[in-house]
Design a protein around this motif. Structure first.
Motif, PDB file in Angstrom:
ATOM      1  N   UNK A   1       0.845  -1.175   0.000  1.00 11.83           N
ATOM      2  CA  UNK A   1       0.000   0.000   0.000  1.00 11.83           C
ATOM      3  C   UNK A   1       0.888   1.235   0.000  1.00 11.83           C
ATOM      4  N   UNK A   2       0.454   2.262  -0.705  1.00 12.14           N
ATOM      5  CA  UNK A   2       1.255   3.476  -0.810  1.00 12.14           C
ATOM      6  C   UNK A   2       0.406   4.708  -0.529  1.00 12.14           C
ATOM      7  N   UNK A   3       1.101   5.792  -0.345  1.00 12.20           N
ATOM      8  CA  UNK A   3       0.476   7.096  -0.170  1.00 12.20           C
ATOM      9  C   UNK A   3       0.569   7.774  -1.523  1.00 12.20           C
ATOM     10  N   UNK A   4      -0.558   8.088  -2.156  1.00 10.81           N
ATOM     11  CA  UNK A   4      -0.558   8.539  -3.543  1.00 10.81           C
ATOM     12  C   UNK A   4      -0.803  10.032  -3.696  1.00 10.81           C
ATOM     13  N   UNK A   5      -0.092  10.597  -4.664  1.00  9.87           N
ATOM     14  CA  UNK A   5      -0.270  11.992  -5.061  1.00  9.87           C
ATOM     15  C   UNK A   5      -0.511  12.049  -6.561  1.00  9.87           C
ATOM     16  N   UNK A   6      -1.230  13.062  -6.971  1.00  9.45           N
ATOM     17  CA  UNK A   6      -1.427  13.348  -8.391  1.00  9.45           C
ATOM     18  C   UNK A   6      -1.015  14.800  -8.617  1.00  9.45           C
ATOM     19  N   UNK A   7      -0.275  15.022  -9.679  1.00  7.76           N
ATOM     20  CA  UNK A   7       0.167  16.370 -10.034  1.00  7.76           C
ATOM     21  C   UNK A   7      -0.169  16.582 -11.500  1.00  7.76           C
ATOM     22  N   UNK A   8      -0.754  17.757 -11.799  1.00 10.50           N
ATOM     23  CA  UNK A   8      -1.120  18.019 -13.181  1.00 10.50           C
ATOM     24  C   UNK A   8      -0.997  19.492 -13.533  1.00 10.50           C
ATOM     25  N   UNK A   9      -1.032  19.718 -14.837  1.00  8.44           N
ATOM     26  CA  UNK A   9      -1.012  21.067 -15.392  1.00  8.44           C
ATOM     27  C   UNK A   9      -2.439  21.600 -15.469  1.00  8.44           C
ATOM     28  N   UNK A  10      -2.569  22.906 -15.342  1.00  6.40           N
ATOM     29  CA  UNK A  10      -3.875  23.520 -15.521  1.00  6.40           C
ATOM     30  C   UNK A  10      -4.130  24.581 -14.469  1.00  6.40           C
ATOM     31  N   UNK A  11      -5.330  25.126 -14.542  1.00  4.36           N
ATOM     32  CA  UNK A  11      -5.716  26.122 -13.550  1.00  4.36           C
ATOM     33  C   UNK A  11      -6.074  25.419 -12.254  1.00  4.36           C
ATOM     34  N   UNK A  12      -5.706  26.044 -11.151  1.00  8.31           N
ATOM     35  CA  UNK A  12      -5.996  25.464  -9.839  1.00  8.31           C
ATOM     36  C   UNK A  12      -7.511  25.415  -9.627  1.00  8.31           C
ATOM     37  N   UNK A  13      -8.044  24.240  -9.300  1.00 12.06           N
ATOM     38  CA  UNK A  13      -9.483  24.139  -9.014  1.00 12.06           C
ATOM     39  C   UNK A  13      -9.858  25.033  -7.827  1.00 12.06           C
ATOM     40  N   UNK A  14     -11.108  25.463  -7.812  1.00 13.37           N
ATOM     41  CA  UNK A  14     -11.587  26.388  -6.783  1.00 13.37           C
ATOM     42  C   UNK A  14     -11.610  25.755  -5.395  1.00 13.37           C
ATOM     43  N   UNK A  15     -11.815  24.429  -5.334  1.00  9.91           N
ATOM     44  CA  UNK A  15     -11.899  23.778  -4.033  1.00  9.91           C
ATOM     45  C   UNK A  15     -11.580  22.293  -4.198  1.00  9.91           C
ATOM     46  N   UNK A  16     -11.590  21.569  -3.079  1.00 16.20           N
ATOM     47  CA  UNK A  16     -11.248  20.148  -3.100  1.00 16.20           C
ATOM     48  C   UNK A  16     -12.227  19.325  -3.927  1.00 16.20           C
ATOM     49  N   UNK A  17     -13.509  19.668  -3.874  1.00 15.55           N
ATOM     50  CA  UNK A  17     -14.519  18.935  -4.644  1.00 15.55           C
ATOM     51  C   UNK A  17     -14.230  19.027  -6.141  1.00 15.55           C
ATOM     52  N   UNK A  18     -13.936  20.230  -6.613  1.00 17.28           N
ATOM     53  CA  UNK A  18     -13.610  20.409  -8.030  1.00 17.28           C
ATOM     54  C   UNK A  18     -12.282  19.746  -8.376  1.00 17.28           C
ATOM     55  N   UNK A  19     -11.351  19.745  -7.431  1.00 15.16           N
ATOM     56  CA  UNK A  19     -10.067  19.084  -7.659  1.00 15.16           C
ATOM     57  C   UNK A  19     -10.263  17.576  -7.816  1.00 15.16           C
ATOM     58  N   UNK A  20     -11.121  16.974  -6.984  1.00 18.78           N
ATOM     59  CA  UNK A  20     -11.418  15.536  -7.111  1.00 18.78           C
ATOM     60  C   UNK A  20     -11.985  15.227  -8.489  1.00 18.78           C
ATOM     61  N   UNK A  21     -12.896  16.071  -8.931  1.00 18.44           N
ATOM     62  CA  UNK A  21     -13.516  15.879 -10.249  1.00 18.44           C
ATOM     63  C   UNK A  21     -12.461  16.020 -11.357  1.00 18.44           C
ATOM     64  N   UNK A  22     -11.633  17.048 -11.264  1.00 13.88           N
ATOM     65  CA  UNK A  22     -10.582  17.255 -12.271  1.00 13.88           C
ATOM     66  C   UNK A  22      -9.622  16.073 -12.311  1.00 13.88           C
ATOM     67  N   UNK A  23      -9.210  15.620 -11.119  1.00 14.05           N
ATOM     68  CA  UNK A  23      -8.305  14.478 -11.064  1.00 14.05           C
ATOM     69  C   UNK A  23      -8.959  13.241 -11.688  1.00 14.05           C
ATOM     70  N   UNK A  24     -10.194  12.965 -11.333  1.00 10.83           N
ATOM     71  CA  UNK A  24     -10.891  11.806 -11.884  1.00 10.83           C
ATOM     72  C   UNK A  24     -10.977  11.851 -13.395  1.00 10.83           C
ATOM     73  N   UNK A  25     -11.311  13.020 -13.922  1.00 15.14           N
ATOM     74  CA  UNK A  25     -11.406  13.181 -15.381  1.00 15.14           C
ATOM     75  C   UNK A  25     -10.049  12.965 -16.047  1.00 15.14           C
ATOM     76  N   UNK A  26      -9.006  13.573 -15.466  1.00 16.40           N
ATOM     77  CA  UNK A  26      -7.661  13.422 -16.028  1.00 16.40           C
ATOM     78  C   UNK A  26      -7.183  11.974 -15.934  1.00 16.40           C
ATOM     79  N   UNK A  27      -7.424  11.348 -14.805  1.00 19.47           N
ATOM     80  CA  UNK A  27      -7.010   9.954 -14.636  1.00 19.47           C
ATOM     81  C   UNK A  27      -7.684   9.078 -15.691  1.00 19.47           C
ATOM     82  N   UNK A  28      -8.987   9.243 -15.847  1.00 23.29           N
ATOM     83  CA  UNK A  28      -9.719   8.440 -16.834  1.00 23.29           C
ATOM     84  C   UNK A  28      -9.196   8.674 -18.247  1.00 23.29           C
ATOM     85  N   UNK A  29      -8.920   9.924 -18.563  1.00 22.60           N
ATOM     86  CA  UNK A  29      -8.487  10.269 -19.924  1.00 22.60           C
ATOM     87  C   UNK A  29      -7.031   9.893 -20.177  1.00 22.60           C
ATOM     88  N   UNK A  30      -6.157  10.163 -19.204  1.00 24.88           N
ATOM     89  CA  UNK A  30      -4.713  10.030 -19.449  1.00 24.88           C
ATOM     90  C   UNK A  30      -4.112   8.689 -19.030  1.00 24.88           C
TER      91      UNK A  30
END
Length: 118
Positions: A1-30
């Motif tokens: 088991x590991x402690x995971x981070x995601x780092x990406x390019x783009x505009x900073x999301x307004x809050x954690x909820x939007x960041x979760x959505x952005x990460x999920x979309x990027x993960x699915x796509x990339x």
């Protein structure tokens, strides 16, 4: 088991909820899609900066690397890198990774805590 981070390019999301959505979309796509893109120049530079501090786990003869998988660049595709840290090194290494991301104008998301860093 590991402690995971995601780092990406783009505009900073307004809050954690939007960041979760952005990460999920990027993960699915990339990372979860059929075709993986080469990492962008900025993500490649970010990974290189991390590896200047600690070697890749694939080259770690002294067992000092905090990365849980390697090569570290294998977790990168397009504008996203997703990587794991060993739990016993997670606090120090995740703080450093978040600071480097911020200095390079990248977004850092803590997957365990579902929140933006730093």
């Amino acid at each position: 088991m590991s402690y995971d981070l995601a780092v990406w390019e783009g505009e900073r999301p307004a809050d954690d909820k939007n960041a979760r959505r952005s990460f999920g979309d990027l993960y699915d796509r990339c990372l979860d899609g059929e075709v993986k893109e080469p990492p962008s120049e900025r993500i490649t530079a970010y990974v290189a900066a991390l590896l200047e501090r600690w070697c890749d786990i694939t080259e770690d003869e002294d067992e000092t690397s905090p990365w849980s998988v390697g090569p570290l660049i294998d977790g990168a595709s397009g504008p996203l890198v997703y990587f794991g840290l060993a739990w016993d090194r997670a606090e120090e290494a995740s703080s450093y990774a978040a600071a480097v991301a911020e200095s390079m104008g990248l977004i850092c998301f803590d997957v365990q805590q579902n929140r933006l860093r730093p």
